[in-house]
Design a protein around this motif. Structure first.
Motif, short mmCIF file in Angstrom:
data_model
loop_
_atom_site.label_atom_id
_atom_site.label_comp_id
_atom_site.label_asym_id
_atom_site.label_seq_id
_atom_site.Cartn_x
_atom_site.Cartn_y
_atom_site.Cartn_z
N ARG A 93 32.55 2.81 45.63
CA ARG A 93 31.58 2.90 44.53
C ARG A 93 31.40 1.55 43.86
N ASP A 128 31.44 1.58 39.99
CA ASP A 128 32.60 1.58 39.08
C ASP A 128 33.31 0.23 39.05
N HIS A 184 39.83 4.77 37.96
CA HIS A 184 38.64 4.49 38.79
C HIS A 184 39.00 3.40 39.79
MG MG Z 1 31.81 8.15 37.96
#
Ligand code: MG
Ligand code: ATP
Length: 871
Positions: A68, A75, A85
């Motif tokens: 991501r 993130d 994360h």
């Molecule tokens: Mg998220």
């Protein structure tokens, strides 16, 4: 419970519920223009949700590598600062493709968490979609609410808005409400103080979402409206690292056994302690996270580079290097040394990492070394900027230049400036960044209409291995508008002889012809989510006719020659260099082929000749194509074919065999190697550490190449007066040239010496300045030497020399250093202004500068004008 066991337990649980367990798909996507990397477990299954193809089983479960770091889910900037994360993480998922729905999905999630994993249900909260008052006007998901009620007390079921509880694949496509499961792992004391309910979805590090159950029941159309999906699906995703945190009873993902071995290694290498100083901790978390993302990407075939997905990977690695450089004081490459622990830890679940450890280490090490050099260079440049800064604020433009041209990170610039007590014009920097972003955004803007369906049939047959022509019907089409290509139409046929770009091979071109003979051209063919799409500038007049679809056979044939040659080249490289050679990328065009492979040194001339000879021997050997379709994967591997990392294969594959060369391949090939005529390597180079690239040509391109070389040869021979032995003649010409050059240089030196004496006498004193402006017959470098020579003998000197060379004018201005300071003169500015007389421009330093222009007739005027600077 160890992380390894947690992963296995999850998969086992769903296997027992009749799910097919599949391995993680490669992380880098090749067939989806809307997405660079897999960013959720469902991405590799998009084609099933869109109804483009049938899944192997209507229940599937897996652990999918997700990244991501760009687009909708990004993130990156969180990573390191929070504890839950990551850039790369594993998403555990179970899927139903038109099979079970909410009831089972919820029941099983609950059973797995509370019974199999034994999580106390009093630390769990769940959310359901509350409905929306906007244009979609959706009702609350009471169906999910009523199911949850059976398992968990109602005060733990929270209602959530669209942002958290309505999941969409993208701007368009399948979507629906979702239910999230959150954990509250705070201490009893903390819980007594603040009610956990109020912390759900509030970015609290110990009250986090672990699992999202998506109930896909709508399709979002291009005009923004929703329609019900004909069959409903389940898509769930659970963060593996977060689950490990809960089950291992720790407060941070980084304290699970997924990360601790890497963190211990960083501590040892950098001589730091995790958990003592927040800044150091952030850096350690950043590095331990990023090394995973980068290592997995390289193992999946995505190397760091300057564009696209490769650039994203490069930026992640650079972020890690920068945190090490700034907070752990690492001035030498070290991140590559973490790959060893990583592959020991993850190598079992992800064998690609173990198999390519050496390559991954090499690539990371070289990237580190090169970026550390950039940082050092940047520090020097920044020093220069600081010296030239008047006042206490460094301009945003300069900082942007450092960032954009030299890759020097802006936060590092800001940090260094603040250490020196200076400020950075952040606003100015942001402004320049915004301008640049807008420029690239505009260039990539694209709008895609909904499909217009003419024939409701998603079956599509590819017949291009056997036919180059066919009668086809258009089943659907849509318009796509982009800055780059303008308006384009995308057409889908019921069957097609057109090969879609894939496996390195370019897509076919050709045309569609209707019954009246009217033609539209097919400019390219690509695959998107498993549908073959034909690109055209126009639509045919009557869309519902039967068309003759014809592939450009010449382009196809040349491409086939190059594709078959690529296979032979692969075999040759393994034969000549060794079994460590693995394909790392290929591009098969009609005009040339490009092949990237792992190998650790430059190929010698002899090796290149051996490779070429090997391939040409196979061409002369007239080997027949042996093609087998629908071979079970295991069978193909047994027969000697090699699966490539980062490629997605089905259960059955196609194999292509020429003699001893056997490959898994979906591309098109010549019927016999003799069709290739001849193979010629044009270049060999490095792509990255441990990866080499060969570019080569075949067939007509080789003929063209030889005929061009031949022509050049005779031209050269002609220029050498048709010498019997042109090589000998050229050599003696070169020797003569060298000796003449020496003589000329000596003569010029003499001339300059004489000239210096004469010019010295011509210098006149104006306003205390020793002044001379004159046109002289000397080349630019001679003039420069002359200026500095005179300057060392005469004080307070101002010189302007003009000269003419090859129809161009050059002005050179020299000003003694003491004059520059005392009279505020600047040679750079002066030549820039005088440049207008010769229709040109230039610049340089305050004490010496030159300008070039295309109007020699203006030299006199420039010389005349120069006087004004000292008068
Ligand atoms: Mg998220
Ligand atoms: P969050 O709000 O915590 O960012 P999300 O809503 O973006 O999560 P989903 O897109 O629903 O998450 O993804 C499903 C699951 O994947 C999440 O419940 C979470 O456990 C996990 N997850 C999501 N993003 C990350 C990440 N960057 N690192 C680790 N796990 C993640």
């Amino acid at each position: 419970m160890k992380s390894q066991d947690i992963r296995n337990k999850f998969l086992e649980f769903f296997e027992n519920k009749e799910h097919l367990i599949v391995p993680s798909a490669p992380m880098v996507l090749k067939n989806d223009p809307t997405l660079m990397f897999v960013n959720s477990g469902m991405a590799p299954f998009k084609e099933y949700f869109l109804g483009n193809s049938e899944p192997k089983n209507n229940r599937i479960a897996d652990s999918q590598k997700c990244l991501r770091v760009s687009g909708k889910h990004n993130d990156l900037e969180e990573v390191g600062y929070d504890t839950y994360h990551h850039t790369l993480f594993e998403m555990l998922g179970n899927w139903s493709f038109g099979d079970y729905f909410k009831k089972e999905a919820i029941a099983w999630a609950w059973e797995l968490l509370t019974e199999v994993f034994g999580i106390d249900k009093d630390i769990l909260y769940v959310t359901v979609f509350e409905g929306s008052n906007d244009a979609d006007n959706l009702k609350m998901d009471t169906e999910a609410y009523d199911i949850w009620k059976q398992y968990i007390s109602e005060d733990r079921i929270l209602k959530g808005n669209k942002k958290d509880n309505f999941w969409e694949m993208g701007e368009q496509g399948p979507c629906g409400p979702c239910s999230e499961i959150h954990v509250d792992i705070r201490s009893a004391e903390e819980k007594a103080k603040v009610d956990g309910k109020t912390l759900v979805n509030m970015d609290h590090p110990q009250v986090v979402e672990i699992w999202n159950l998506v109930f896909m029941q709508y399709n979002r159309k291009a005009n923004g409206s929703l329609e019900a999906l004909p069959s409903k699906h389940i898509d769930t995703g659970m963060g593996f690292e977060r689950l490990c945190m809960v089950l291992q009873g720790v407060q941070s993902n980084y304290d699970t056994d997924v990360f601790t071995p890497i963190i211990r290694e960083i501590e040892t290498i950098t001589n730091t302690d995790y958990g003592k100083d927040e800044k150091v901790d952030i850096a350690i978390r950043v590095i331990s996270d990023h090394v995973r993302a980068v290592a997995f990407s390289i193992a999946d075939g995505q190397l760091p580079s300057n564009t696209g997905a490769g650039y994203v990977i490069r930026r992640i690695l650079r972020r890690a290097i920068r945190y090490g450089f700034t907070f752990l004081n690492t001035k030498e490459p070290f991140i590559y040394r973490l790959v060893d622990v990583l592959s020991k830890k993850m190598g079992e679940a992800f064998p690609e990492l173990k198999a390519q450890k050496q390559l991954v280490e090499n690539v990371i090490k070289e990237e580190e070394a090169s970026f550390l050099r950039t940082l050092e260079q940047g520090l020097i440049l920044l020093d220069g900027i600081v010296k030239n800064t008047k006042g206490d604020t460094v301009s945003g433009e300069k900082a942007f230049e450092l960032y954009d041209t030299y890759g020097f990170p802006i936060d590092l610039t800001a940090l260094i400036l603040s250490e020196k007590g200076l400020k950075l014009d952040h606003e100015g920097f942001e402004k320049h960044l915004e301008i640049q972003k807008n420029r690239s955004r505009k260039a990539s803007e694209m709008s895609t209409d909904d499909w217009t369906v003419l024939i409701d049939d998603t079956e599509q047959e590819f017949i291009g291995y056997d036919f180059l022509e066919a009668n086809v019907k258009i089943t659907r089409y849509r318009k796509v508008t982009s800055k780059k290509d303008g308006e384009m139409y995308q057409l889908v046929f019921n069957l097609t002889p057109f090969y879609a770009e894939g496996g390195g091979q370019v897509g076919d071109k050709g045309y569609l012809q209707d019954a009246h003979g009217d033609v539209i051209y097919i400019l390219d063919t690509k695959k998107e989510n498993n549908v073959i799409i034909h690109f055209a500038k126009n639509l045919p007049k009557n869309l519902n006719e039967v068309f003759k679809a014809v592939v450009d056979d010449k382009q196809r044939y040349r491409t086939e020659c190059n594709h078959t040659a690529t296979h032979l080249l692969h075999q040759a490289l393994r034969e000549v260099l060794g079994d460590h050679v693995e394909q790392k990328g290929s591009a098969v065009h009609s005009k040339y082929l490009r092949f990237d492979f792992s190998h650790f040194s430059k190929l010698t001339d002899e090796e290149l000749r051996d490779v070429e000879n090997f391939v040409n021997a196979r061409i002369e050997g007239k080997l027949d194509l042996e093609e087998h379709r629908n071979v079970p994967m295991e069978q193909a591997i047994e027969n000697g074919a090699m699966a490539l990392f980062g490629e997605k294969y089905g259960d059955t594959v196609r194999t292509i065999k020429f003699g001893q060369s056997i490959e898994l391949c979906g591309g098109t090939h010549v019927k016999n190697t003799s069709d290739i005529w001849h193979f010629k390597i044009r270049s060999e180079s490095a792509v990255a550490s441990g990866i080499r690239r060969i570019e080569a040509i075949t067939n007509d391109a080789v003929k063209d190449y030889y005929s061009e070389t031949n022509k050049a040869y005779f031209k050269i021979k002609g220029l050498l007066n048709n010498a019997q032995e042109p090589v000998k003649a050229l050599k003696s010409l070169q020797e003569e040239n060298t000796s003449l050059k020496k003589q000329v240089e000596a003569l010029l030196r003499d001339k300059a010496k004489n000239l210096k004496g004469e010019l010295k006498n011509e210098i006149t004193k104006i306003n205390g300045v020793q002044f001379l402006a004159k046109k002289i017959d000397l080349d630019a470098s001679g003039i420069k030497d002359l200026c500095f020579d005179l300057g060392s003998q005469v004080d307070n000197l101002f010189l302007l020399f003009g000269c003419e060379a090859g129809g161009k004018a050059i002005l050179s201005c020299y000003i003694s250093k003491e004059l520059v300071a005392a009279k505020d003169l600047n040679a750079g500015n002066i030549v820039r202004e005088l440049g207008k007389y010769i229709q040109g421009g230039g610049g340089g330093q305050p004490f010496f500068a030159t300008a070039g222009g295309k109007k020699p007739a203006g030299i006199e005027a420039a010389l005349e004008a120069s006087k004004s600077y000292i008068e």
